[in-house]
Design a protein around this motif. Structure first.
Motif, PDB file in Angstrom:
ATOM      1  N   UNK A 333       0.660  -1.373   0.246  1.00  0.00           N
ATOM      2  CA  UNK A 333       0.245   0.087   0.220  1.00  0.00           C
ATOM      3  C   UNK A 333       0.882   1.444  -0.006  1.00  0.00           C
ATOM      4  N   UNK A 334       2.088   1.172   0.532  1.00  0.00           N
ATOM      5  CA  UNK A 334       2.903   2.454   0.784  1.00  0.00           C
ATOM      6  C   UNK A 334       3.332   2.930  -0.342  1.00  0.00           C
ATOM      7  N   UNK A 335       3.873   1.740  -1.184  1.00  0.00           N
ATOM      8  CA  UNK A 335       4.418   2.109  -2.756  1.00  0.00           C
ATOM      9  C   UNK A 335       3.736   2.446  -3.233  1.00  0.00           C
ATOM     10  N   UNK A 336       2.384   1.924  -3.241  1.00  0.00           N
ATOM     11  CA  UNK A 336       0.870   1.906  -4.426  1.00  0.00           C
ATOM     12  C   UNK A 336       0.762   3.660  -4.057  1.00  0.00           C
ATOM     13  N   UNK A 337       0.926   4.178  -3.279  1.00  0.00           N
ATOM     14  CA  UNK A 337       0.563   5.740  -2.774  1.00  0.00           C
ATOM     15  C   UNK A 337       1.883   6.243  -2.717  1.00  0.00           C
ATOM     16  N   UNK A 338       3.159   5.969  -2.900  1.00  0.00           N
ATOM     17  CA  UNK A 338       4.457   7.166  -2.829  1.00  0.00           C
ATOM     18  C   UNK A 338       4.948   7.071  -4.084  1.00  0.00           C
ATOM     19  N   UNK A 339       4.821   5.408  -4.723  1.00  0.00           N
ATOM     20  CA  UNK A 339       5.471   5.697  -5.790  1.00  0.00           C
ATOM     21  C   UNK A 339       6.691   5.042  -5.562  1.00  0.00           C
ATOM     22  N   UNK A 340       7.872   4.335  -6.427  1.00  0.00           N
ATOM     23  CA  UNK A 340       9.346   3.603  -6.382  1.00  0.00           C
ATOM     24  C   UNK A 340      10.057   4.239  -5.859  1.00  0.00           C
ATOM     25  N   UNK A 342      10.544   7.461  -3.679  1.00  0.00           N
ATOM     26  CA  UNK A 342      10.436   7.352  -2.197  1.00  0.00           C
ATOM     27  C   UNK A 342      10.172   6.820  -2.137  1.00  0.00           C
ATOM     28  N   UNK A 343       9.209   5.176  -2.297  1.00  0.00           N
ATOM     29  CA  UNK A 343       9.235   3.179  -1.497  1.00  0.00           C
ATOM     30  C   UNK A 343      10.340   3.118  -0.968  1.00  0.00           C
ATOM     31  N   UNK A 345      13.621   5.206  -1.083  1.00  0.00           N
ATOM     32  CA  UNK A 345      14.220   5.865   0.396  1.00  0.00           C
ATOM     33  C   UNK A 345      13.563   5.505   1.534  1.00  0.00           C
ATOM     34  N   UNK A 346      12.330   5.963   1.533  1.00  0.00           N
ATOM     35  CA  UNK A 346      11.238   5.650   2.907  1.00  0.00           C
ATOM     36  C   UNK A 346      12.005   3.732   3.821  1.00  0.00           C
ATOM     37  N   UNK A 347      12.807   3.345   2.743  1.00  0.00           N
ATOM     38  CA  UNK A 347      13.238   1.914   3.463  1.00  0.00           C
ATOM     39  C   UNK A 347      14.223   2.076   3.583  1.00  0.00           C
ATOM     40  N   UNK A 348      15.550   3.383   3.627  1.00  0.00           N
ATOM     41  CA  UNK A 348      16.555   3.793   3.465  1.00  0.00           C
ATOM     42  C   UNK A 348      16.715   3.959   4.939  1.00  0.00           C
ATOM     43  N   UNK A 349      14.991   4.846   5.246  1.00  0.00           N
ATOM     44  CA  UNK A 349      15.052   5.801   6.225  1.00  0.00           C
ATOM     45  C   UNK A 349      14.760   4.499   7.620  1.00  0.00           C
ATOM     46  N   UNK A 350      14.275   3.362   7.551  1.00  0.00           N
ATOM     47  CA  UNK A 350      13.107   3.225   8.164  1.00  0.00           C
ATOM     48  C   UNK A 350      14.876   2.310   8.951  1.00  0.00           C
ATOM     49  N   UNK A 351      15.796   1.751   8.345  1.00  0.00           N
ATOM     50  CA  UNK A 351      16.396   1.027   8.781  1.00  0.00           C
ATOM     51  C   UNK A 351      17.283   2.300   9.888  1.00  0.00           C
ATOM     52  N   UNK A 352      17.429   3.077  10.457  1.00  0.00           N
ATOM     53  CA  UNK A 352      17.768   3.800  10.879  1.00  0.00           C
ATOM     54  C   UNK A 352      17.427   3.354  12.064  1.00  0.00           C
ATOM     55  N   UNK A 353      16.084   3.647  12.922  1.00  0.00           N
ATOM     56  CA  UNK A 353      15.685   3.807  13.954  1.00  0.00           C
ATOM     57  C   UNK A 353      16.393   2.361  15.184  1.00  0.00           C
ATOM     58  N   UNK A 354      16.694   1.176  13.666  1.00  0.00           N
ATOM     59  CA  UNK A 354      16.869  -0.220  14.629  1.00  0.00           C
ATOM     60  C   UNK A 354      18.749   0.152  14.842  1.00  0.00           C
ATOM     61  N   UNK A 355      19.570   0.856  14.275  1.00  0.00           N
ATOM     62  CA  UNK A 355      20.860   1.475  14.121  1.00  0.00           C
ATOM     63  C   UNK A 355      21.140   2.321  14.741  1.00  0.00           C
ATOM     64  N   UNK A 356      19.596   3.161  14.807  1.00  0.00           N
ATOM     65  CA  UNK A 356      19.744   4.043  16.421  1.00  0.00           C
ATOM     66  C   UNK A 356      19.946   3.693  18.034  1.00  0.00           C
ATOM     67  N   UNK A 357      19.672   2.005  17.562  1.00  0.00           N
ATOM     68  CA  UNK A 357      19.728   1.714  19.157  1.00  0.00           C
ATOM     69  C   UNK A 357      21.134   1.015  19.977  1.00  0.00           C
ATOM     70  N   UNK A 358      21.250   0.498  18.520  1.00  0.00           N
ATOM     71  CA  UNK A 358      23.486   0.370  19.355  1.00  0.00           C
ATOM     72  C   UNK A 358      24.120   0.273  20.314  1.00  0.00           C
ATOM     73  N   UNK A 359      24.179   1.992  20.481  1.00  0.00           N
ATOM     74  CA  UNK A 359      24.987   2.725  21.337  1.00  0.00           C
ATOM     75  C   UNK A 359      24.654   2.190  22.879  1.00  0.00           C
ATOM     76  N   UNK A 360      23.297   2.139  22.920  1.00  0.00           N
ATOM     77  CA  UNK A 360      22.418   1.464  24.260  1.00  0.00           C
ATOM     78  C   UNK A 360      23.184   0.529  25.091  1.00  0.00           C
ATOM     79  N   UNK A 361      22.897  -0.898  23.974  1.00  0.00           N
ATOM     80  CA  UNK A 361      23.918  -2.317  24.046  1.00  0.00           C
ATOM     81  C   UNK A 361      24.975  -3.000  23.194  1.00  0.00           C
TER      82      UNK A 361
END
Length: 373
Positions: A333-340, A342-343, A345-361
Motif C-alpha cells: 500500500x505504501x509503494x502504491x501511494x508513494x511511487x517507487x 520515494x518508497x 528512500x523510505x525503506x532506507x530511512x526505516x533502517x535507522x531506528x534500529x541502528x540508533x539503538x546500538x549505542x545503548x547495548x
C-alpha cells in the motif's frame, strides 16, 4: 467447501516455524537417552523427517489433497524442531571467536540445501516420477544424520531444567535478569527493527522489477542464481569479519551497509529499465543482506544462556519472524501511494531506528559483546 478446507490446510504449512517456541522448552528440559541433549534431538527430528518426506512419495494429490497437505504440515513441524535443535547446538558449541565462521558455514549449508532441494528436485522431476523424487530427498537426510554422529556434543551447562515449568518460565526470567528489564526490552525492540528496512525493500523488489519491465525469467535467473551466490558470499565475508571485529562493530558496519544497499533500488527506480544496473542492484542488496545476516545470527547466539538456548533462541527468532511479517505487510500500500523512488528512500530511512539503538547495548568502543552469556 472442500476447496476451502484444502486451502486451509495448505496455509498452515508455515505455521510451525512461527510457533516453534511453544515446544522448544521440551528440547531444553528433556535429554534423549542417546547422543546428548542437542545431538539426540537433532537425530530424532532427522529420522522423523526422513520418514515424513518418504511418505510424501506415497500420497496421491489428485484423490487426497488433504492428506498431502497434512503430510506437508508434519514435515514442517519436524523441520521446525530440527531448526530449534540446530540453533541450540550452534549456540552451545561455538565460543564467541568462532561465531563468525560458524554462522557463515551454517548459512552456506542452508543455502546449498535450498538449491539442491529446489532446483535439483525440479530437474529430477523431468526424468523420474515425483514419488521417486521424494524418496531421493528423503534419503538425503542420511547426510545430516551421519554429521550428527561425528559432531562433538556441546559441554552441558551446570544445570539443565529439571521440569517443564522451569524450562518455560526460567528462560524469560533469566534473560531479563542478565540484561535488566529496560535494556532487555530495548534489545527486543532492536530485534524487531534491525532488518526492517531491508525486509521492506526486499518484499516489494519483485513487484517493482516486474512493473519496471523485467521479465519473470530475468528476475528468476538473477535473483535465484547470482543473487543467491551474492548472499552466500556476503554471509561468508560477514562471518570472517565478525570473528575479527566482534559482534558490536559488526552490527554497526553491516547494518550500515544493509541500509545503504536499499539506495541501489532507489537508483534503479530513477533509471528505469536498465538490465546491467538491475543485475548490479540485486547483487548489492543480496551481498549486504548476507553481511547483516551474519551479524544478526551471531547477535542472537550471544544473547542466549546455554542452559536455555533452545527456548531463548526460538523465542527471539519467532519474535523476529512474526514482527517482520506484521510490520512489512503495509509495504504494498505504501509503494502504491508513494511511487517507487520515494518508497525505496523510505525503506532506507526505516533502517535507522534500529541502528540508533546500538549505542545503548553495543557501543562501538566496547570490546565486550552485547551479551555475556
Amino acid at each position: 467447501m472442500i476447496g476451502y478446507c484444502k486451502l486451509y490446510y495448505i496455509t498452515l504449512v508455515s505455521l510451525p516455524y512461527t510457533l516453534k517456541f511453544l515446544w522448544s522448552p521440551l528440547l531444553d528440559s528433556i535429554v534423549p537417552p542417546f547422543l546428548g541433549r542437542r545431538r539426540g534431538w537433532l537425530l530424532i527430528s532427522q529420522v522423523a523427517l526422513l520418514v515424513a518426506i518418504a511418505m510424501m512419495g506415497l500420497q496421491n494429490p489428485r484423490s487426497a489433497l488433504n492428506l498431502l497437505a497434512i503430510n506437508a504440515i508434519v514435515i514442517a513441524l519436524f523441520s521446525a524442531t530440527q531448526d530449534i535443535a540446530a540453533d541450540a547446538y550452534r549456540t552451545d558449541v561455538l565460543e564467541e571467536p568462532e561465531m563468525g565462521a560458524g554462522v557463515a558455514i551454517f548459512v552456506l549449508g542452508y543455502r546449498a540445501a535450498l538449491l539442491v532441494t529446489g532446483s535439483l528436485a525440479l530437474i529430477l522431476a523431468d526424468y523420474i516420477p515425483w514419488n521417486q523424487v521424494y524418496f531421493f530427498m528423503s534419503a538425503l537426510m542420511a547426510i545430516g544424520m551421519m554429521a550428527v554422529f561425528f559432531a562433538p556434543e556441546p559441554v552441558s551447562p551446570p544445570q539443565i531444567p529439571t521440569s517443564l515449568k522451569a524450562a518455560v518460565v526460567e528462560p524469560f526470567l533469566d534473560f531479563f535478569h542478565r540484561k535488566g528489564v529496560q535494556r532487555g526490552a530495548m534489545i527486543l525492540v532492536f530485534i524487531v527493527l534491525y532488518k526492517l528496512g531491508d525486509a521492506v525493500a526486499n518484499t516489494m523488489s519483485t513487484p517493482f522489477l516486474l512493473q519496471t519491465g523485467f521479465s519473470q525469467t530475468d528476475i528468476g535467473a538473477i535473483k535465484g542464481g547470482m543473487g543467491l551466490l551474492a548472499t552466500i558470499v556476503g554471509t561468508l565475508t560477514g562471518g570472517a569479519f565478525l570473528s575479527k571485529m566482534g559482534i558490536n562493530r559488526s552490527l554497526w558496519i553491516f547494518g550500515g551497509f544493509q541500509a545503504i544497499s536499499n539506495l541501489a533500488y532507489l537508483a534503479l527506480a530513477n533509471l528505469g529499465y536498465n538490465y546491467p544496473f538491475m543485475v548490479l542492484t540485486i547483487n548489492i542488496e543480496n551481498f549486504c543482506a548476507g553481511l547483516g545476516t551474519a551479524a544478526f545470527l551471531g547477535f542472537f547466539m550471544s544473547l542466549c544462556n546455554r542452559e536455555y538456548s533452545a527456548t531463548q533462541y526460538a523465542l527471539l527468532s519467532s519474535l523476529y519472524a512474526f514482527s517482520q511479517g506484521i510490520l512489512v505487510s503495509p509495504a504494498g500500500a505504501i509503494a502504491k501511494n508513494t511511487g517507487w523512488p520515494l518508497f525505496f528512500f523510505l525503506s532506507f530511512v526505516i533502517s535507522f531506528p534500529g541502528l540508533a539503538l546500538l549505542p545503548i547495548f553495543a557501543p562501538w568502543h566496547s570490546s565486550d559483546s552485547v551479551n555475556k552469556r
